[in-house]
Design an enzyme around this catalytic site. Sequence first.
Site, short mmCIF file in Angstrom:
data_model
loop_
_atom_site.label_atom_id
_atom_site.label_comp_id
_atom_site.label_asym_id
_atom_site.label_seq_id
_atom_site.Cartn_x
_atom_site.Cartn_y
_atom_site.Cartn_z
N ASP A 142 72.66 61.19 -19.73
CA ASP A 142 71.91 62.43 -19.95
C ASP A 142 70.93 62.69 -18.80
OD1 ASP A 142 70.46 64.52 -20.98
OD2 ASP A 142 70.19 63.63 -22.96
N ASP A 159 71.37 71.99 -26.13
CA ASP A 159 71.60 71.33 -27.42
C ASP A 159 71.97 72.30 -28.55
OD1 ASP A 159 70.80 69.22 -25.92
OD2 ASP A 159 69.25 68.53 -27.31
C1 GLA Z 1 69.12 65.68 -24.90
C2 GLA Z 1 70.60 65.71 -25.28
C3 GLA Z 1 70.74 65.40 -26.78
C4 GLA Z 1 70.13 64.06 -27.08
C5 GLA Z 1 68.68 64.01 -26.62
C6 GLA Z 1 68.09 62.60 -26.73
O1 GLA Z 1 68.42 66.70 -25.52
O2 GLA Z 1 71.17 66.93 -24.96
O3 GLA Z 1 72.10 65.44 -27.15
O4 GLA Z 1 70.88 63.06 -26.44
O5 GLA Z 1 68.55 64.42 -25.25
O6 GLA Z 1 66.81 62.50 -26.23
#
Ligand code: GLA
Length: 399
Positions: free
Chosen positions: A156, A224
């Site tokens: 990520d 997200d």
């Molecule tokens: C980001 C990702 C999520 C999750 C969070 C965790 O927002 O897009 O899917 O993994 O980080 O902190």
Amino acid sequence: MNARSSHKPLAIYRLLAATLLLLVSPLCRAQSPGAAATPPMGWNSWNHFAEKVDDATIRAQADAMVSTGMRDAGYLYINIDDTWEGDRDAQGVIHPNSKFPDMKALADYVHSKGLKIGIYSSPGSKTCAGFAGSYGHEEQDAATYAAWGIDYLKYDLCGLREIMKNAPSLEAANKIMVDAYVKMRDALRKTNRPIVYSFCQYGDDAVWRWGASAGGNLWRTTGDINDTYARMADIGFGQAGLAQFAGPGHWNDPDMLEIGNGGMKTEEYRTHMSLWALLAAPLLAGNDLTAMSPETIALLTNREVIAIDQDAAGKQGDRFSAEGPMEVWVRQLADGSKAVGLFNRHFGPLDIQVDFHEVGFKGAVKVRDVWAARDLGSMKDSYKVQVPGHGVVLLRVSE
Ligand code: GLA
């Protein structure tokens, strides 16, 4: 020719074929194409548990994956998202925090259930939730994951943005990002363990154009998801045009499922599942598997819908037509049939019609309503049906 005498030429052919594939196929540039020949299916901790995830949670989800029939329906990965990370020791080796006393033992447990286990990190020095990322420790972390028995890594971007923002130009910043993903790909490869490599950088810099060559087996295409119809529909219907970039070993990822988390109505979750299946999207459940209603289980484990998602041809579907809130999406399937989704984005019911000649059939067709599990018989030209508000009618149509 007996089996023994055919052995050698076969081996040579295989070697030649493998060499050719390596040279010509973009799939072979992915970190682990064989491991994601169809879109990965499993569960991830983030959507439901966020930072409240620990060893006991993961074991309970693995148990429930089996007892609810999810594993037998095809869900394989149990993925730990952010907040498992602890400190690095004097040698720089990452250790889990106190929520995860023994990651290797946990991986062994998950494997003992016939499942695979995934983990999460960032190319930055911090993850999105502020825990330790892999920056400067890529090889070490990949080796640690492999030693634990990890099968899947979600990587990520988050913390790397701190470094990217000092770059002199957008191009330079993007290069830092791509290089970071390639660096972890190489580190994963070095472990010689097949580890599915999942990019999470929200679709920046049109990742679908470079994700496969940077080693991604899947890449998030958006920010997200959350457990609302508005956000799910925004993301799902927003995938139009990306089909050409997906295929076996390298998939567009419109984010994890929210089915069963309670924020949407049944028809809305049905839309979520249908759209993700048409999109050849990874199916990563994001709910609490230990507390599912029969309705949630039915939505997540519908064999015919999963068969569309997991179709061997790996051709992602796309929007075929749209008229106001009515959208028709079509996905070509390996056996010559097509999955056709009639989506109603309006809150009340609407009649939607599909013309089978327009979607590519010449003669009469056989039509099956997938969610109703009902053959509708042979049809010549078109089919008109009332679709519930925010809902879908998913058809499988064959000549
Ligand atoms: C980001 C990702 C999520 C999750 C969070 C965790 O927002 O897009 O899917 O993994 O980080 O902190």
